[in-house]
Design a protein around this motif. Structure first.
Motif, short mmCIF file in Angstrom:
data_model
loop_
_atom_site.label_atom_id
_atom_site.label_comp_id
_atom_site.label_asym_id
_atom_site.label_seq_id
_atom_site.Cartn_x
_atom_site.Cartn_y
_atom_site.Cartn_z
N MET A 123 4.30 8.60 -30.86
CA MET A 123 5.46 9.42 -30.49
C MET A 123 5.63 10.59 -31.46
N THR A 124 5.41 10.35 -32.73
CA THR A 124 5.52 11.43 -33.71
C THR A 124 4.47 12.51 -33.43
N SER A 125 3.25 12.10 -33.15
CA SER A 125 2.16 13.07 -32.94
C SER A 125 2.31 13.84 -31.63
N LEU A 126 3.04 13.30 -30.68
CA LEU A 126 3.17 13.96 -29.37
C LEU A 126 4.43 14.82 -29.24
N ARG A 127 5.32 14.79 -30.20
CA ARG A 127 6.57 15.56 -30.08
C ARG A 127 6.33 17.03 -29.76
N SER A 128 5.35 17.63 -30.40
CA SER A 128 5.11 19.07 -30.20
C SER A 128 4.58 19.38 -28.80
N THR A 129 4.09 18.38 -28.07
CA THR A 129 3.58 18.62 -26.72
C THR A 129 4.65 18.47 -25.65
N MET A 130 5.84 17.98 -26.02
CA MET A 130 6.89 17.70 -25.04
C MET A 130 7.64 18.95 -24.62
N ARG A 131 7.76 19.11 -23.31
CA ARG A 131 8.66 20.13 -22.77
C ARG A 131 10.05 19.53 -22.63
N THR A 132 10.12 18.35 -22.00
CA THR A 132 11.38 17.63 -21.86
C THR A 132 11.12 16.13 -21.93
N SER A 133 12.16 15.40 -22.27
CA SER A 133 12.10 13.95 -22.19
C SER A 133 13.49 13.43 -21.87
N THR A 134 13.52 12.37 -21.09
CA THR A 134 14.78 11.74 -20.71
C THR A 134 14.61 10.24 -20.89
N PHE A 135 15.62 9.61 -21.46
CA PHE A 135 15.63 8.16 -21.65
C PHE A 135 16.93 7.61 -21.08
N THR A 136 16.84 6.44 -20.47
CA THR A 136 18.04 5.76 -20.03
C THR A 136 17.87 4.26 -20.26
N PHE A 137 18.99 3.60 -20.52
CA PHE A 137 18.98 2.19 -20.89
C PHE A 137 20.07 1.47 -20.10
N TRP A 138 19.81 0.23 -19.75
CA TRP A 138 20.81 -0.59 -19.10
C TRP A 138 20.39 -2.06 -19.21
N GLU A 139 21.30 -2.95 -18.87
CA GLU A 139 21.01 -4.38 -18.88
C GLU A 139 21.04 -4.92 -17.46
N VAL A 140 20.18 -5.91 -17.23
CA VAL A 140 20.14 -6.59 -15.94
C VAL A 140 20.00 -8.08 -16.18
N ASP A 141 20.39 -8.84 -15.18
CA ASP A 141 20.11 -10.26 -15.20
C ASP A 141 18.59 -10.43 -15.04
N THR A 142 17.99 -11.38 -15.73
CA THR A 142 16.54 -11.53 -15.65
C THR A 142 16.06 -11.87 -14.24
N THR A 143 16.95 -12.37 -13.40
CA THR A 143 16.55 -12.62 -12.00
C THR A 143 16.33 -11.30 -11.26
N GLY A 144 16.80 -10.17 -11.83
CA GLY A 144 16.61 -8.85 -11.23
C GLY A 144 15.30 -8.18 -11.62
N LEU A 145 14.46 -8.89 -12.35
CA LEU A 145 13.15 -8.33 -12.73
C LEU A 145 12.12 -8.69 -11.68
N PRO A 146 11.17 -7.83 -11.41
CA PRO A 146 10.98 -6.52 -12.03
C PRO A 146 11.92 -5.47 -11.47
N ILE A 147 12.19 -4.48 -12.27
CA ILE A 147 13.00 -3.34 -11.86
C ILE A 147 12.16 -2.49 -10.91
N THR A 148 12.80 -1.93 -9.90
CA THR A 148 12.06 -1.06 -8.98
C THR A 148 11.99 0.36 -9.55
N TRP A 149 10.95 1.07 -9.19
CA TRP A 149 10.82 2.46 -9.61
C TRP A 149 11.90 3.32 -8.96
#
Length: 137
Positions: free
Chosen positions: A92-118
């Motif tokens: 991640m450190t070595s790739l920072r200069s190549t990034m135009r944009t990045s987005t991250f999102t986080f949430w919690e789910v019940d494990t019965t909801g795995l796998p998460i859909t795209w």
């Protein structure tokens, strides 16, 4: 490149929660794509044996210069421990200069909801990108 399908390094418990992270990366130029892709495969290999990893998937869209990741973890600490561990940290450190944009999102789910859909992950990433853009305005 096809999607790397949901892989389960460690089966989650039948009753519990998982901490989920989805990310979208866009590199600056097409020349950055091979480097990003090769490095992402090293991170992919690492996540497959990372403690606390319940599942992960990757989508690469090289012609669009876009990469998506989706992963589920035992908890926030397990995800952050993975992110701080080599080779992920150095990648991640070595790739920072190549990034135009990045987005991250986080949430919690019940494990019965795995796998998460795209579809769910992309919807959440789009919402996060809108929130991030509104904060920059």
């Amino acid at each position: 490149m096809p999607t790397l399908p949901w892989t389960v390094p460690h089966p989650p418990p039948p009753h519990g929660t998982a901490f989920v992270m989805a990310s979208r990366f866009e590199v600056r130029t097409l020349k950055d794509v091979p480097r990003f892709f090769l490095r992402s495969l090293a991170a992919w290999k690492q996540v497959r044996s990372a403690p606390g990893a319940y599942g992960a998937s990757l989508i690469a869209q090289p012609a669009r210069r876009v990469f998506y990741t989706l992963s589920a973890w035992q908890d926030r600490d397990a995800l952050y421990a993975y992110a701080r561990t080599e080779p992920h940290r150095g990648i991640m450190t070595s790739l920072r200069s190549t990034m135009r944009t990045s987005t991250f999102t986080f949430w919690e789910v019940d494990t019965t909801g795995l796998p998460i859909t795209w579809d769910d992950a992309r919807r959440r990433l789009a919402e996060q990108a809108r929130t991030d853009a509104a904060g920059d305005a």
